[in-house]
Design an enzyme around this catalytic site. Structure first.
Site, mmCIF file in Angstrom:
data_model
loop_
_atom_site.group_PDB
_atom_site.id
_atom_site.type_symbol
_atom_site.label_atom_id
_atom_site.label_comp_id
_atom_site.label_asym_id
_atom_site.label_seq_id
_atom_site.Cartn_x
_atom_site.Cartn_y
_atom_site.Cartn_z
ATOM 1 N N ASP A 16 0.863 -1.187 0.000
ATOM 2 C CA ASP A 16 0.000 0.000 0.000
ATOM 3 C C ASP A 16 0.896 1.232 0.000
ATOM 4 O OD1 ASP A 16 -2.404 -1.385 0.042
ATOM 5 O OD2 ASP A 16 -2.526 -1.405 2.221
ATOM 6 N N ASP A 75 -7.061 -1.519 -4.602
ATOM 7 C CA ASP A 75 -8.139 -1.201 -3.667
ATOM 8 C C ASP A 75 -9.164 -0.273 -4.324
ATOM 9 O OD1 ASP A 75 -6.727 -2.665 -1.764
ATOM 10 O OD2 ASP A 75 -5.814 -0.879 -0.876
#
Length: 155
Positions: free
Chosen positions: A115, A134
């Site tokens: 991330d 995401d």
């Protein structure tokens, strides 16, 4: 519809993997840990998510469970989506499957999802990072919720 969804899934998967490679490895975010892009609105902040959204289930050795879950959900949504026709349904399903597979590959290769996107605004500090996969999954799911009843179905 399924071939279209798979094409879109492949494209979204490749975009996700390219952005992760570019930011994490090419820009060396993995070592720098933070790069301000357009502060405070857009920043790169390195994070390895071993759990699900916002790190839930982190530390529970859920790696292989989450990989199998992502694959199972992807197969399930492809089977479910056979009832639909048209590009919108294919795009929404493809976004979910491509994003899920992008994060699943991260888990296979690194044991966690890379991330790096961090966004804050207007006096609100967001401590969490996320990635392009995401965004794909979220957009596809929201699109199915909004347009699901109106998607053209097979005769």
């Amino acid at each position: 519809m399924i071939p279209r969804a798979l094409i879109i899934a492949a494209i979204t998967f490749l975009i996700d993997q390219f952005t992760k490679w570019y930011v994490v490895w090419h820009l060396d975010l993995i070592n720098q840990r933070a790069i301000d892009v357009l502060p405070p609105v857009l920043n790169f902040r390195m994070g390895w998510n071993e759990g699900i959204n916002f790190g839930l289930m982190s530390g529970l050795s859920a790696r292989w469970f989450l990989i199998i879950l992502a694959m199972g959900i992807s197969i399930g949504i492809l089977i479910w989506a056979r009832q639909f026709t048209g590009w919108l349904a294919a795009a929404l399903v493809g976004l979910i499957v491509g994003g899920a597979m992008g994060n699943a590959l991260d888990r296979v290769l690194h044991g966690a999802v890379a991330d790096f996107l961090n966004m804050s605004c207007c006096g609100f500090y967001n401590p969490y990072s996320f990635n392009v996969a995401d965004i794909w999954v979220f957009a596809g799911a929201i699109g199915l919720i909004i347009f699901g009843e109106r998607l053209p179905k097979r005769a």
